[in-house]
Design an enzyme around this catalytic site. Structure first.
Site, PDB file in Angstrom:
ATOM      1  N   ALA A 156       4.223  20.157  11.720  1.00 38.71           N
ATOM      2  CA  ALA A 156       4.961  19.006  11.199  1.00 38.71           C
ATOM      3  C   ALA A 156       6.375  18.959  11.781  1.00 38.71           C
ATOM      4  CB  ALA A 156       5.012  19.058   9.675  1.00 38.71           C
ATOM      5  N   TYR A 157       7.027  20.105  11.838  1.00 36.20           N
ATOM      6  CA  TYR A 157       8.384  20.158  12.399  1.00 36.20           C
ATOM      7  C   TYR A 157       8.378  19.785  13.879  1.00 36.20           C
ATOM      8  CZ  TYR A 157      12.791  22.202  14.031  1.00 36.20           C
ATOM      9  OH  TYR A 157      14.008  22.409  14.622  1.00 36.20           O
ATOM     10  N   ALA A 158       7.445  20.369  14.638  1.00 32.52           N
ATOM     11  CA  ALA A 158       7.369  20.063  16.064  1.00 32.52           C
ATOM     12  C   ALA A 158       7.065  18.584  16.297  1.00 32.52           C
ATOM     13  CB  ALA A 158       6.317  20.939  16.734  1.00 32.52           C
TER      14      ALA A 158
END
Length: 249
Positions: A156-158
């Protein structure tokens, strides 16, 4: 402090300037002779410490707050920078949050929080920078080396940082003829208090070993990359993602 006093200086707006990397960026740009607006959201004391340190070294700086994803707040921030220093030449957006979980288990509210800060916030700051940076200016957004590492729990962060890279590279082409560079810096593991918190010495050592230089990055390492892109030596670098990770990815 009047506009006339600083209207001939280059002016930098550091979004997230109260953070470990943001504070180092603010110091580096001030050392290069820029007047610096140190933006913060919830760390007023830390932002004022950064400002006081810059002023102690003879630089010009002010701390201003605002929600990075709120259009009115960010417009007011740019207005205040122009009123205090006469204009804006460099915008560096270090603001971001990282919430980790396997994709199958990621809470959608957590994903939306990251999207609001990392994607909407970067989009909004980039939009204002595109409208208001002076000729010869530079916009530096922040991605992450995790986009290359494909580490579990970082999906999700990437994904939010992949969006940052896409909008950054496209904006560089959209600003043809404006004499404004648009780039992103993608740090690797960096020894900030937030990164080190909760990690065992053994885990830190293993992460440091990802780099052939056998150490973590420092906030000053990342700030040096930003200062290069924002300064005269980086004027021919445009529409790029600079991976500042010691060769970890």
């Amino acid at each position: 402090m009047t506009t006339a006093q600083h209207s001939t200086s280059r002016v930098a707006l550091v979004i997230g300037g109260s953070g470990g990397i943001g504070g180092a960026v603010a110091h580096a740009l001030a050392a290069d002779g820029m007047a610096v607006v140190v933006h913060y959201s919830g760390r007023a004391e830390r932002a004022e410490e950064v400002v006081a340190s810059i002023r102690k070294e003879g630089g010009a700086a002010v701390a201003l707050s605002g929600d990075v994803a709120d259009e009115s707040a960010m417009t007011a921030l740019f207005d205040a920078a122009e009123e205090r220093f006469g204009g804006v030449d460099v915008v560096v957006n270090t603001a971001g949050i990282m919430l980790l979980a396997p994709l199958a288990d990621m809470d959608l509210d957590a994903f939306d929080r990251m999207h609001r800060v990392n994607v909407r916030g970067t989009f909004l700051v980039s939009q204002l920078a595109a409208r208001r940076l002076r000729p010869g200016g530079a916009l530096v957004n922040f991605s992450t080396s995790v986009t290359r590492l494909q580490q579990p729990t970082y999906a999700a962060y990437a994904a939010t940082k992949g969006a940052v890279e896409a909008m950054t590279l496209i904006l560089a082409r959209e600003l043809r003829g404006r004499d404004i560079t648009v780039n992103a810096v993608a740090p690797g593991p960096t020894a900030t208090p937030l990164f080190l918190d909760g990690k065992s010495p053994g885990l830190i050592e293993r992460i440091a070993g990802l780099s052939p230089l056998d150490r973590l990055g420092t906030p000053e390492d990342i700030a040096g990359a930003v200062a290069f892109l924002a300064g005269p030596g980086g004027r021919w670098v445009n529409g790029q993602v600079l991976f500042a990770n010691g060769g970890a990815a």
